[in-house]
Design an enzyme around this catalytic site. Structure first.
Site: not given
Length: 292
Positions: A233, A75, A172
């Site tokens: 992302g 993260c 992703h």
């Protein structure tokens, strides 16, 4: 059980941060879900846990649980909050710390202006390491790279979504859209997240290219739903845009929660650098019920 926690956010991607450097809390998946619940708990996209150094040359272990209670590999926005937390809590006085994640070691650096830079490591393109099952699929050429067709409707006549597939420590799938405001993030985000080609599910990115130096981005995160920002992302989107020949080596990523700066040289083994804010909201205590 009564526990102490800190609420933080990185560009609106919000976290509950726990200190386990003095002992494990032994939380269950259901208890992580309770903490993340915005009605009955604290409310968060992810729960971040600081644990003691597991080896020489590493300052801490960094453990991440999504709002659904599942542990995940990485993260990026959380990593920035992690370094601010350990410094504010007096757990270290270093400007740069090295932390172990599920998939490796990353370096986090606190800047003089309060921004945090994270060395996210090199992107991963090997399909088995993402992981991504490309059986029966033919990629479409794009720039010096490719896009993969992802059929979402389950019917032959449904047009597939074409997406870049890579890992930034977590998987992703990034697609280009004309306008992130009107992109069907909430409709097809869950379909991409649970697509059969991704055995560990995937984060679905929706990228609008504003210029070679700026993009807008929305991400439907695995196990959390759409978040206001997603650090990994943002890294994945910029890497995809650079390999497609659309972006420069330094890009501003505009998310609904704020702005991130992503830098990547385009060399496949070069690290991706992410710089952005990390904000402490408050510290408090909460009674966590006994949940299996």
């Amino acid at each position: 059980m009564r526990i102490r926690f800190t609420k933080m956010h990185g560009a609106g991607n919000d976290f509950v941060v726990l200190d386990e450097t003095r002992g494990s809390l032994g939380l269950t998946a259901a208890q992580y879900r309770f903490l993340a619940d915005r009605h009955f708990g604290v409310g968060a996209d992810q729960i971040l846990t600081v644990r003691p150094s597991p080896a020489d040359g590493i300052d801490f272990e960094y453990v991440i649980h999504n709002a659904d209670g599942g542990e995940v590999e990485q993260c990026g926005n959380g990593a920035r909050c992690f370094v601010r937390f350990v410094r504010e809590q007096g757990l270290t006085d270093k400007d740069t710390v090295r932390v172990k994640t599920m998939n490796g070691v990353i370096a986090l650096r606190m800047q003089a202006d309060g921004q945090v830079t994270v060395d996210m490591g090199a992107p991963v393109f090997a399909l088995d390491r993402i992981p991504f099952d490309a059986s029966g699929l033919t990629p479409q050429a794009a720039g010096s790279w490719q896009k993969w067709p992802l059929a979402l409707g389950g019917r032959a006549q449904d047009a597939p979504v074409f997406a870049a597939v890579l890992s930034m420590g977590n998987p992703h799938a990034v697609q280009l859209v004309d306008d992130v405001d009107t992109a069907p993030v909430l409709e097809i985000g869950p379909l991409i997240e649970h697509h059969a080609c991704f055995p560990k599910r995937v984060n679905a990115g929706f990228m609008q290219v504003v210029s070679t130096r700026q993009i807008r981005l929305r991400v439907y995160e695995r196990g959390a739903g759409e978040t206001l920002a997603c650090g990994t992302g943002a890294c994945a989107a910029v890497v995809a845009g650079i390999r497609w020949g659309l972006l420069d080596a330094r890009v501003e990523v505009l998310t609904r929660g704020g702005s991130l700066t992503i830098e990547w040289s385009g060399q496949l083994d070069a690290p991706v650098m992410m710089t952005g804010p990390a904000t402490t909201v408050f510290t408090s205590e909460i009674d966590v019920p006994d949940l299996p």
